[in-house]
Design an enzyme around this catalytic site. Structure first.
Site, short mmCIF file in Angstrom:
data_model
loop_
_atom_site.label_atom_id
_atom_site.label_comp_id
_atom_site.label_asym_id
_atom_site.label_seq_id
_atom_site.Cartn_x
_atom_site.Cartn_y
_atom_site.Cartn_z
N CYS A 203 0.83 -1.20 0.00
CA CYS A 203 0.00 0.00 0.00
C CYS A 203 0.87 1.25 0.00
O CYS A 203 1.89 1.32 0.68
CB CYS A 203 -0.91 0.01 1.22
SG CYS A 203 -2.23 -1.23 1.16
N ALA B 148 -2.92 -3.27 -2.68
CA ALA B 148 -4.32 -3.58 -2.43
C ALA B 148 -5.21 -2.46 -2.94
O ALA B 148 -5.03 -1.30 -2.59
CB ALA B 148 -4.55 -3.79 -0.93
N GLN C 67 -3.97 -6.65 -6.44
CA GLN C 67 -4.61 -7.30 -5.29
C GLN C 67 -5.93 -6.58 -5.01
O GLN C 67 -5.95 -5.36 -4.84
CB GLN C 67 -3.69 -7.20 -4.07
CG GLN C 67 -4.21 -7.98 -2.86
CD GLN C 67 -3.29 -7.82 -1.67
OE1 GLN C 67 -3.23 -6.75 -1.07
NE2 GLN C 67 -2.58 -8.87 -1.31
N TYR D 232 -7.66 -8.68 7.24
CA TYR D 232 -8.68 -7.92 6.53
C TYR D 232 -9.96 -8.75 6.37
O TYR D 232 -10.05 -9.87 6.88
CB TYR D 232 -8.11 -7.38 5.23
CG TYR D 232 -6.95 -6.44 5.49
CD1 TYR D 232 -7.12 -5.32 6.30
CD2 TYR D 232 -5.68 -6.68 4.98
CE1 TYR D 232 -6.06 -4.46 6.59
CE2 TYR D 232 -4.61 -5.83 5.26
CZ TYR D 232 -4.82 -4.73 6.07
OH TYR D 232 -3.76 -3.89 6.37
N ARG E 64 -4.23 -14.65 -1.63
CA ARG E 64 -3.21 -14.49 -0.59
C ARG E 64 -3.84 -14.79 0.76
O ARG E 64 -4.92 -14.27 1.08
CB ARG E 64 -2.63 -13.08 -0.58
CG ARG E 64 -1.35 -12.99 0.25
CD ARG E 64 -0.74 -11.61 0.24
NE ARG E 64 0.71 -11.70 0.50
CZ ARG E 64 1.48 -10.65 0.74
NH1 ARG E 64 0.96 -9.44 0.74
NH2 ARG E 64 2.77 -10.80 0.96
N LEU F 259 10.79 -11.82 4.80
CA LEU F 259 12.21 -11.73 5.11
C LEU F 259 13.06 -12.65 4.23
O LEU F 259 13.97 -13.32 4.71
CB LEU F 259 12.47 -11.99 6.60
CG LEU F 259 12.26 -10.77 7.50
CD1 LEU F 259 12.55 -11.13 8.95
CD2 LEU F 259 13.14 -9.59 7.06
#
Length: 366
Positions: free
Chosen positions: A25, A57, A100, A183, A231, A302
């Site tokens: 975002c 998104a 997305q 979300y 996702r 990571l």
């Protein structure tokens, strides 16, 4: 030969390599409309040499934004603004582009991160009433969401489908349905946030119902030329919450429905999560899901070093790796990875003279 720089098929979409830029975002839209920042940001990433760029998104309705400045794809104006940006980006890059599609649910109506990120009450400036599976706020003391009724749920499904149609109209080649990071769709999946007693709550089949309805609606809204994936957060990292076992069952169902890929992240649903952050910390979840499905699995979290990414693929732990913060820090990460792994990467002719003297043959001019 480097596995990281081999092609990968996500349903109908062919990727030139297995480096994915994850959605990030930017909190820089005007009433959902993309603008100059997005042109600069996406234009930069489209020159990175990655195999796929998934845009941030995009909210499927205004109340589904995390902040008032989130990108949207819910009407003709937001569609036209993003389409204009993408037309300019594509003029100089043929990198596959996806988006997305998202709804923040109870995590909507917040300040931008650099303004503090606090949850905003419905009557506050830039605030509005949020919705969720149940009337449980994300954290104690925050404004409570309204529980969606059947009409509201039907409207959410329709909004995802309409946004998907808009995405295809402006030439996006992939859609990732956002069911992660706490979300709305994740809120329905997790027993921590879903306390419903109707057909959308209770057992796993009921809690998966909304996500599966959204997937079916999106898949039905676009042509077979568009890849559609999901996702997920593989675990809430909270006792009694959504976990890997449930994620595997969900992945199996999506696989059977023709899902083109699954992108495996974690967390984001609860402020009491305990995440063991470290290199590859989410890769075991991706590996466990990959063992149970046919569709490609994208690992994220990571993954910062070329040799690290290469090992994940060579060991068969995932089919692709995604970078987010790491590629903001180093937007030429794929170039550097190709140099480190003895591979080639495609660059624009304007940048070909950047090829290091010690790495002749790194840049692919075709």
């Amino acid at each position: 030969m480097s596995q990281l720089f081999t092609p990968l098929q996500l349903g109908p979409l062919a990727l030139p390599n297995r480096i994915v830029i994850a959605p990030m975002c930017q909190y820089s839209a005007e009433e959902g409309r993309a603008g100059d920042w997005h042109l600069m940001h996406l234009g930069n990433l489209a020159q990175s040499g990655a195999g796929l760029l998934i845009l941030e998104a995009a909210a499927v309705e205004p109340r589904g934004r995390i902040t008032h400045a989130d990108l949207g794809l819910w009407d003709d104006q937001t569609e036209a603004a993003l389409g204009q940006v993408l037309t300019s980006v594509r003029r100089y890059s043929d990198m596959p582009l996806g988006i997305q599609l998202a709804h923040a649910g109870r995590k909507a109506s917040t300040q931008r991160p650099w303004d503090g990120g606090a949850a905003l009450a419905p009557d506050a400036e830039h605030g509005w009433q949020t919705v969720s599976a149940s009337e449980l706020p994300f954290a104690e003391g925050q404004p409570a969401p309204l529980s969606l009724d059947q009409a509201g749920i039907d409207g959410i499904v329709t909004a995802f489908a309409e946004a998907a149609r808009r995405a295809e109209r402006i030439g996006l080649e992939l859609i990732e349905i956002h069911a992660a990071h706490g979300y709305l769709l994740h809120q329905f999946l997790s027993p921590l946030s879903n306390r419903r007693s109707d057909q959308y709550g209770g057992d796993l089949q009921n809690r998966m119902r909304l996500l599966l309805a959204v997937f079916d609606a999106v898949r039905g809204a676009v042509s077979g030329k568009v890849a559609v994936g999901v996702r997920i957060s593989a675990t809430d990292w909270v006792e009694g919450g959504w976990d890997l076992e449930q994620s595997i069952e969900l992945a199996k169902v999506l696989d059977e429905r023709g899902c083109d890929f699954i992108h495996v992240s974690s967390g984001g649903l609860s402020p009491i999560q305990q995440i063991p952050v470290g290199p590859n910390y989410q890769v075991p979840q991706a590996q466990a899901i990959k063992a149970q499905v046919k569709m490609p699995v994208i690992a994220v979290g990571l993954i910062t070093e070329p040799a690290q990414a290469e090992a994940i693929l060579q060991e068969g732990r995932a089919d692709a790796v995604a970078l987010a913060r790491g590629i903001l820090f180093d937007p030429r990460w794929p170039w550097h990875a190709a140099a480190a792994l003895g591979a080639k990467v495609k660059v624009a002719p304007q940048y070909q003279r950047a090829e290091p003297h010690g790495a002749r043959g790194l840049f692919d001019s075709e």
